[in-house]
Design an enzyme around this catalytic site. Structure first.
Site, PDB file in Angstrom:
ATOM      1  N   GLY A  10      36.284  40.198  30.614  1.00 51.87           N
ATOM      2  CA  GLY A  10      36.433  39.008  31.455  1.00 51.87           C
ATOM      3  C   GLY A  10      35.404  39.040  32.580  1.00 51.87           C
ATOM      4  O   GLY A  10      34.642  40.006  32.705  1.00 51.87           O
ATOM      5  N   ASP A  40      45.993  44.839  24.188  1.00 50.83           N
ATOM      6  CA  ASP A  40      46.479  43.463  24.026  1.00 50.83           C
ATOM      7  C   ASP A  40      47.719  43.241  24.890  1.00 50.83           C
ATOM      8  O   ASP A  40      48.786  43.794  24.613  1.00 50.83           O
ATOM      9  CB  ASP A  40      46.795  43.192  22.549  1.00 50.83           C
ATOM     10  CG  ASP A  40      47.205  41.746  22.311  1.00 50.83           C
ATOM     11  OD1 ASP A  40      47.431  41.013  23.308  1.00 50.83           O
ATOM     12  OD2 ASP A  40      47.306  41.350  21.147  1.00 50.83           O
ATOM     13  N   ALA A  64      44.101  38.667  31.850  1.00 49.13           N
ATOM     14  CA  ALA A  64      45.114  37.673  32.220  1.00 49.13           C
ATOM     15  C   ALA A  64      44.966  36.452  31.325  1.00 49.13           C
ATOM     16  O   ALA A  64      43.895  36.210  30.758  1.00 49.13           O
ATOM     17  CB  ALA A  64      44.934  37.247  33.681  1.00 49.13           C
ATOM     18  N   TYR A 103      45.315  41.745  39.695  1.00 48.44           N
ATOM     19  CA  TYR A 103      44.733  40.555  40.356  1.00 48.44           C
ATOM     20  C   TYR A 103      45.676  39.379  40.227  1.00 48.44           C
ATOM     21  O   TYR A 103      46.312  39.182  39.186  1.00 48.44           O
ATOM     22  CB  TYR A 103      43.369  40.217  39.731  1.00 48.44           C
ATOM     23  CG  TYR A 103      42.430  41.378  39.868  1.00 48.44           C
ATOM     24  CD1 TYR A 103      41.708  41.565  41.040  1.00 48.44           C
ATOM     25  CD2 TYR A 103      42.327  42.340  38.865  1.00 48.44           C
ATOM     26  CE1 TYR A 103      40.898  42.678  41.207  1.00 48.44           C
ATOM     27  CE2 TYR A 103      41.521  43.451  39.008  1.00 48.44           C
ATOM     28  CZ  TYR A 103      40.809  43.611  40.178  1.00 48.44           C
ATOM     29  OH  TYR A 103      40.025  44.719  40.341  1.00 48.44           O
ATOM     30  N   THR A 105      46.392  35.221  42.309  1.00 44.20           N
ATOM     31  CA  THR A 105      45.690  33.976  42.591  1.00 44.20           C
ATOM     32  C   THR A 105      46.273  33.229  43.788  1.00 44.20           C
ATOM     33  O   THR A 105      47.475  33.381  44.087  1.00 44.20           O
ATOM     34  CB  THR A 105      45.783  33.067  41.333  1.00 44.20           C
ATOM     35  OG1 THR A 105      45.349  31.753  41.670  1.00 44.20           O
ATOM     36  CG2 THR A 105      47.196  32.980  40.789  1.00 44.20           C
ATOM     37  N   TYR A 129      50.752  28.321  35.191  1.00 43.27           N
ATOM     38  CA  TYR A 129      49.878  29.487  35.363  1.00 43.27           C
ATOM     39  C   TYR A 129      50.250  30.202  36.658  1.00 43.27           C
ATOM     40  O   TYR A 129      50.466  31.425  36.672  1.00 43.27           O
ATOM     41  CB  TYR A 129      48.417  29.030  35.387  1.00 43.27           C
ATOM     42  CG  TYR A 129      47.445  30.059  35.917  1.00 43.27           C
ATOM     43  CD1 TYR A 129      47.073  31.163  35.149  1.00 43.27           C
ATOM     44  CD2 TYR A 129      46.884  29.930  37.192  1.00 43.27           C
ATOM     45  CE1 TYR A 129      46.179  32.109  35.649  1.00 43.27           C
ATOM     46  CE2 TYR A 129      45.995  30.861  37.692  1.00 43.27           C
ATOM     47  CZ  TYR A 129      45.644  31.946  36.917  1.00 43.27           C
ATOM     48  OH  TYR A 129      44.766  32.881  37.413  1.00 43.27           O
ATOM     49  N   TRP A 154      38.815  30.895  42.874  1.00 42.59           N
ATOM     50  CA  TRP A 154      37.562  30.275  42.430  1.00 42.59           C
ATOM     51  C   TRP A 154      36.520  31.320  41.974  1.00 42.59           C
ATOM     52  O   TRP A 154      35.395  31.365  42.463  1.00 42.59           O
ATOM     53  CB  TRP A 154      36.978  29.413  43.566  1.00 42.59           C
ATOM     54  CG  TRP A 154      37.802  28.230  43.951  1.00 42.59           C
ATOM     55  CD1 TRP A 154      39.126  28.003  43.721  1.00 42.59           C
ATOM     56  CD2 TRP A 154      37.336  27.064  44.672  1.00 42.59           C
ATOM     57  NE1 TRP A 154      39.507  26.798  44.243  1.00 42.59           N
ATOM     58  CE2 TRP A 154      38.433  26.208  44.827  1.00 42.59           C
ATOM     59  CE3 TRP A 154      36.097  26.687  45.199  1.00 42.59           C
ATOM     60  CZ2 TRP A 154      38.340  24.986  45.487  1.00 42.59           C
ATOM     61  CZ3 TRP A 154      35.999  25.478  45.860  1.00 42.59           C
ATOM     62  CH2 TRP A 154      37.104  24.636  45.996  1.00 42.59           C
TER      63      TRP A 154
HETATM   64  P1  NDP Z   1      38.603  35.652  32.647  1.00 41.03           P
HETATM   65  O1  NDP Z   1      39.273  34.485  32.034  1.00 41.03           O
HETATM   66  O2  NDP Z   1      37.138  35.679  32.813  1.00 41.03           O
HETATM   67  O3  NDP Z   1      39.017  36.973  31.879  1.00 41.03           O
HETATM   68  C1  NDP Z   1      40.318  37.212  31.455  1.00 41.03           C
HETATM   69  C2  NDP Z   1      40.261  38.274  30.401  1.00 41.03           C
HETATM   70  O4  NDP Z   1      41.603  38.504  29.968  1.00 41.03           O
HETATM   71  C3  NDP Z   1      39.413  37.895  29.185  1.00 41.03           C
HETATM   72  O5  NDP Z   1      38.529  38.939  28.871  1.00 41.03           O
HETATM   73  C4  NDP Z   1      40.454  37.717  28.088  1.00 41.03           C
HETATM   74  O6  NDP Z   1      40.029  38.174  26.836  1.00 41.03           O
HETATM   75  C5  NDP Z   1      41.539  38.665  28.577  1.00 41.03           C
HETATM   76  N1  NDP Z   1      42.795  38.359  27.927  1.00 41.03           N
HETATM   77  C6  NDP Z   1      43.416  37.166  27.781  1.00 41.03           C
HETATM   78  N2  NDP Z   1      44.543  37.321  27.061  1.00 41.03           N
HETATM   79  C7  NDP Z   1      44.607  38.641  26.747  1.00 41.03           C
HETATM   80  C8  NDP Z   1      45.524  39.433  26.032  1.00 41.03           C
HETATM   81  N3  NDP Z   1      46.610  38.915  25.443  1.00 41.03           N
HETATM   82  N4  NDP Z   1      45.289  40.750  25.916  1.00 41.03           N
HETATM   83  C9  NDP Z   1      44.198  41.303  26.470  1.00 41.03           C
HETATM   84  N5  NDP Z   1      43.284  40.622  27.148  1.00 41.03           N
HETATM   85  C10 NDP Z   1      43.504  39.304  27.297  1.00 41.03           C
HETATM   86  O7  NDP Z   1      39.341  35.866  34.052  1.00 41.03           O
HETATM   87  P2  NDP Z   1      38.752  36.389  35.430  1.00 41.03           P
HETATM   88  O8  NDP Z   1      37.954  37.621  35.239  1.00 41.03           O
HETATM   89  O9  NDP Z   1      38.163  35.237  36.142  1.00 41.03           O
HETATM   90  O10 NDP Z   1      40.132  36.745  36.165  1.00 41.03           O
HETATM   91  C11 NDP Z   1      40.453  38.051  36.608  1.00 41.03           C
HETATM   92  C12 NDP Z   1      41.754  37.976  37.388  1.00 41.03           C
HETATM   93  O11 NDP Z   1      41.592  37.117  38.512  1.00 41.03           O
HETATM   94  C13 NDP Z   1      42.941  37.419  36.597  1.00 41.03           C
HETATM   95  O12 NDP Z   1      44.097  38.126  36.962  1.00 41.03           O
HETATM   96  C14 NDP Z   1      43.052  35.980  37.075  1.00 41.03           C
HETATM   97  O13 NDP Z   1      44.370  35.497  36.962  1.00 41.03           O
HETATM   98  C15 NDP Z   1      42.616  36.131  38.522  1.00 41.03           C
HETATM   99  N6  NDP Z   1      42.076  34.914  39.106  1.00 41.03           N
HETATM  100  C16 NDP Z   1      41.045  34.223  38.491  1.00 41.03           C
HETATM  101  C17 NDP Z   1      40.538  33.070  39.045  1.00 41.03           C
HETATM  102  C18 NDP Z   1      39.427  32.309  38.401  1.00 41.03           C
HETATM  103  O14 NDP Z   1      38.955  31.323  38.999  1.00 41.03           O
HETATM  104  N7  NDP Z   1      38.932  32.701  37.223  1.00 41.03           N
HETATM  105  C19 NDP Z   1      41.066  32.547  40.315  1.00 41.03           C
HETATM  106  C20 NDP Z   1      42.100  33.347  40.887  1.00 41.03           C
HETATM  107  C21 NDP Z   1      42.579  34.489  40.298  1.00 41.03           C
HETATM  108  P3  NDP Z   1      39.420  37.180  25.726  1.00 41.03           P
HETATM  109  O15 NDP Z   1      38.049  36.868  26.213  1.00 41.03           O
HETATM  110  O16 NDP Z   1      39.480  38.005  24.491  1.00 41.03           O
HETATM  111  O17 NDP Z   1      40.326  35.981  25.718  1.00 41.03           O
END
Ligand code: NDP
Length: 297
Positions: A10, A40, A64, A103, A105, A129, A154
């Site tokens: 991610g 997973d 997430a 993490y 939000t 969410y 963000w």
């Molecule tokens: P991303 O969406 O970039 O990354 C989330 C990752 O979680 C992806 O690699 C995804 O994998 C993985 N994932 C989803 N479902 C599963 C699963 N069932 N098992 C294992 N892995 C899974 O998120 P961010 O890096 O942006 O977010 C990091 C944290 O920050 C999270 O906790 C998010 O809630 C929080 N956050 C994010 C914000 C944002 O704007 N993005 C804002 C505020 C908080 P795959 O690619 O395979 O789906």
């Protein structure tokens, strides 16, 4: 020191692979099975078995369910990944006496008012969410495990898609863009989040009383509309040929989405800055760096 990183691909997970590498032996997983280890988050049994096999000193959960609109219809999956999995991680961390770094939000708040949210403010998510992320937080704090929970907002990374890249792409083809002007927050780089995480881990290992919930966002504030203008003006000033002539500010109500969005995403980061002696740079510095990378300038 053994560190288990979940969600390695991610936005934040990718940067954590870099920032955590110097802390110890890093085992980084995505949702797939590698060498019998499975990260997973929708499979609680496999997750438990993986943690029991690895026996980490620190679990960092960057995975997430982050599809805010889809979470309105895929509620069960969002809860499983964001809430149930957090509970499993917390229970296993408690048994191992390991740290859990997680993490969350600003979407745990209702977005009313214009003051930056403090950690002690009342929570009241306005979408599924946000509710699933809040439930994950509550499971972690209730477990009694040693934890750090960083609420951020963000998030953008230089890898993959982000708002700035989308604006640049649209601005190449379209004469007019309409962007929401009544949601305010701070664009926060995944690299900043990862660097702060590594720094905080170092300190919390020496001072466990620093455990808890922290707000982590870049300094300053901006609306999506002004963020878009910043991105486009920067690109034009650096020689990009864009078709866009007009950027219209629109209200959230003019752009209906399945999930409601909070208007006030401001986070007060004083607790984090004070407890960890940190400086959080203004959002423009990280965004400028990302834009230079994207535009190759
Ligand atoms: P991303 O969406 O970039 O990354 C989330 C990752 O979680 C992806 O690699 C995804 O994998 C993985 N994932 C989803 N479902 C599963 C699963 N069932 N098992 C294992 N892995 C899974 O998120 P961010 O890096 O942006 O977010 C990091 C944290 O920050 C999270 O906790 C998010 O809630 C929080 N956050 C994010 C914000 C944002 O704007 N993005 C804002 C505020 C908080 P795959 O690619 O395979 O789906």
């Amino acid at each position: 020191m053994k560190i288990l990183l979940l969600g390695k691909n991610g936005q934040v997970g990718w940067e954590l692979q870099r920032s955590l590498a110097s802390l110890g032996d890093l085992i980084a997983l995505d949702r797939h099975v590698v060498d019998g280890l499975c990260g997973d988050l929708s499979d609680p049994d496999a997750l438990r078995a993986t943690i029991r096999r690895v026996k980490p000193d620190i679990i960092v959960n960057a995975a997430a369910y982050t599809a805010v609109d889809k979470a309105e219809s895929e509620t069960e999956l969002a809860d499983r990944v964001n809430s149930l999995a957090s509970q499993v991680l917390a229970e296993e961390a408690a048994v191992l006496d390991a740290w859990l770094i997680h993490y969350s939000t600003d979407y745990v708040f209702n977005g009313q008012g214009s003051l930056p949210w403090q950690e002690s403010d009342s929570v009241a998510p306005v979408n599924r969410y946000g509710a699933s992320k809040l439930s994950g937080e509550q499971a972690i704090t209730a477990s009694g495990c040693k934890h750090l929970i960083f609420r951020t907002s963000w998030v953008y990374g230089s890898r993959g898609n982000n708002f700035a890249k989308t604006m640049l792409r649209l601005a190449k083809d379209r004469d007019t863009l309409s962007v929401i002007s009544d949601q305010v927050g701070a664009p926060t780089g995944a690299d900043l989040i990862a660097d702060v995480t590594a720094l905080a881990i170092r300190q919390v290992l020496k001072s466990p009383e620093l455990a808890g919930v922290y707000h982590l966002a870049a300094g300053g504030e901006v609306s999506w509309y002004d963020y878009a203008r910043h991105v486009i003006e920067f690109a034009q000033a650096n020689g990009e040929q864009l078709a866009v002539n007009v950027i219209n500010p629109i209200e959230t109500t003019a752009y209906p989405t399945p999930a409601r969005r909070p208007l006030n995403s401001r986070l007060n980061t004083q607790k984090l800055r004070n407890n960890f002696s940190l400086h959080l740079p203004d959002w423009r510095s990280g965004v400028t760096r990302m834009l230079r990378e994207v535009l190759n300038k």
